[in-house]
Design a protein around this motif. Structure first.
Motif, PDB file in Angstrom:
ATOM      1  N   GLN A 280      38.885  41.451  34.923  1.00  0.00           N
ATOM      2  CA  GLN A 280      39.144  42.029  36.237  1.00  0.00           C
ATOM      3  C   GLN A 280      38.616  43.463  36.319  1.00  0.00           C
ATOM      4  N   ALA A 281      37.781  43.840  35.352  1.00  0.00           N
ATOM      5  CA  ALA A 281      37.200  45.192  35.297  1.00  0.00           C
ATOM      6  C   ALA A 281      38.271  46.267  35.178  1.00  0.00           C
ATOM      7  N   PHE A 282      39.378  45.952  34.495  1.00  0.00           N
ATOM      8  CA  PHE A 282      40.384  46.976  34.231  1.00  0.00           C
ATOM      9  C   PHE A 282      39.742  48.109  33.445  1.00  0.00           C
ATOM     10  N   GLY A 311      38.664  43.349  41.431  1.00  0.00           N
ATOM     11  CA  GLY A 311      38.150  42.801  40.180  1.00  0.00           C
ATOM     12  C   GLY A 311      37.521  41.431  40.326  1.00  0.00           C
ATOM     13  N   THR A 314      33.860  40.772  38.867  1.00  0.00           N
ATOM     14  CA  THR A 314      33.810  40.711  37.408  1.00  0.00           C
ATOM     15  C   THR A 314      34.440  39.416  36.904  1.00  0.00           C
ATOM     16  N   TYR A 315      35.479  38.966  37.575  1.00  0.00           N
ATOM     17  CA  TYR A 315      36.104  37.700  37.210  1.00  0.00           C
ATOM     18  C   TYR A 315      35.115  36.547  37.390  1.00  0.00           C
TER      19      TYR A 315
END
Length: 397
Positions: A280-282, A311, A314-315
């Motif tokens: 999730q691009a954390f 996110g 990215t997912y």
């Protein structure tokens, strides 16, 4: 290596952080059940859990390896989670911290007269004592009996390799998969002496983000050569993020390179894992201080529907690349050669028999034309198919 492990793609979760556990006892493990379908939709088929045993604070300061941490729940919660995972076809691996323990460990007489890497509250176990070996083997067997499929062995590099050879319950659980945390040193030698199935591939992890940040694919090429040689002995456990390192989205200086990093991870040999939140691009920076891991081990919402929408891209990228990996399971043991190499452009071909995956990487600010294929600036392309050499084929794919 166990047959099922050949196809494993792990979703790694740090339960104490993920569930927002504080100092109070509560049934928090069931929250993870809400995320099992999410892991499957991502493309993963394994759940790699961080510490779940009774501990003083962060889980790596274990008090009792045979008791679920009260902050997470109890045995019934554990049994239900394992059943729910297995019903969905998910394998489950636990994190075993057997190098060091908390000072309040249930068997203080087994402690050595030294702390672990200067952490005063973490005391190393005396691995020369037969009681310690018997205890570790008992713990491994206990949770395997309860349905666990594999183990991550924390700080394995600090434990004599021969210790694992003596305690792994292979005779009772021949299908179990064991891998150790090894940060540096001779990976192949450690695997051979320890009897482990695999170890963590930190050298490749570092080369991926470092080469992208520095615009130096020569570093990655060198690391991939060493990575390829490891396959003569074992299949490494690969990753671009985990619970101990700065998030990949933070580590990379150019966010456009996240796709490059993931494409490398999922097209070279290994047993890959995705650290929950990376898909999730954390973001999160690991710091060398008390509480320095908090930013990379955040609490998650109660269910996936509550995730922020930013996110999503990215997912979807993870889904695409993991899907490609699942359709080409031979990649686990593939051999990778460098077809083109320059500071900011690179072509990697992973091959097994007649099957081939060609990855074209361009992190320059201009379009680059590989043989037969153009790749825009700061982009990448992935080509799959059979090996069909010819003058018009892109790099002989």
């Amino acid at each position: 290596m166990s047959g099922w492990a050949e196809h494993a793609i792990w979703w790694q979760v740090y339960p104490l952080g993920f569930t927002g556990a504080d100092s109070t006892a509560a049934h928090r493990l069931p929250q993870l059940e809400n995320w099992l379908d999410y892991a499957i939709e991502l493309g993963c088929n394994g759940l790699l859990l961080g510490p779940i045993f009774a501990s003083e604070t962060h889980g790596y300061d274990t008090i009792d390896h045979l008791r679920i941490d009260p902050r997470l729940g109890d045995d019934a919660d554990f049994d239900r989670l394992i059943a729910a995972a297995h019903q969905r076809g998910l394998k489950v691996a636990l994190d075993g911290v057997f190098n060091h323990v908390a000072r309040s460990f249930v068997h203080p007489e087994w402690m050595a007269d030294r702390t672990f890497e200067g952490h005063d509250h973490l005391v190393a176990l005396d691995h020369s004592r037969p009681e310690v070996a018997a205890y570790v083997k008992r713990v491994l067997s206990h949770w395997l009996e309860r349905g666990v499929d594999g183990w991550r062995l924390d700080a394995a590099y600090a434990v004599p390799a021969e210790f694992w050879q003596a305690v792994l319950p292979r005779e009772r659980f021949p299908d179990a998969w064991f891998f150790g945390e090894v940060i540096h040193g001779d990976y192949a030698e450690y695997v051979a002496k320890s009897g482990l199935d695999s170890v963590t591939q930190y050298e490749l992890w570092k080369a991926i983000w470092s080469s992208l940040n520095d615009g130096n694919f020569f570093e990655l090429s060198y690391a991939l050569g060493r990575h390829d040689a490891l396959l003569d002995t074992f299949v490494p456990q690969t990753f671009v993020g985990n619970h101990d390192v700065t998030r990949i989205a933070t580590r990379l200086e150019d966010e456009r390179h996240v796709g490059h990093a993931l494409a490398i991870l999922f097209t070279v040999a290994g047993v890959p894992s995705v650290y929950s939140g990376d898909e999730q691009a954390f973001r999160g920076l690991k710091e060398d201080r008390v509480g320095g891991d908090d930013a990379i081990r955040p609490a998650f919402p109660s269910c996936p529907d509550e995730l922020a929408p930013d996110g999503e891209a990215t997912y979807r990228l993870h889904q695409e690349l993991i899907g490609g990996r699942r359709r080409n399971p031979w990649l686990t043991r593939s051999r990778t050669t460098v077809e083109h190499l320059a500071n900011r452009t690179m072509a990697l071909r992973s091959v097994s028999g007649d099957d081939s995956v060609l990855l074209l990487l361009n992190i320059s600010d201009e379009e680059f034309r590989f043989a037969g294929e153009s790749v825009p600036a700061q982009s990448w392309r992935l080509l799959t198919g059979r090996v069909t050499p010819g003058p018009d084929a892109p790099l002989s794919l």
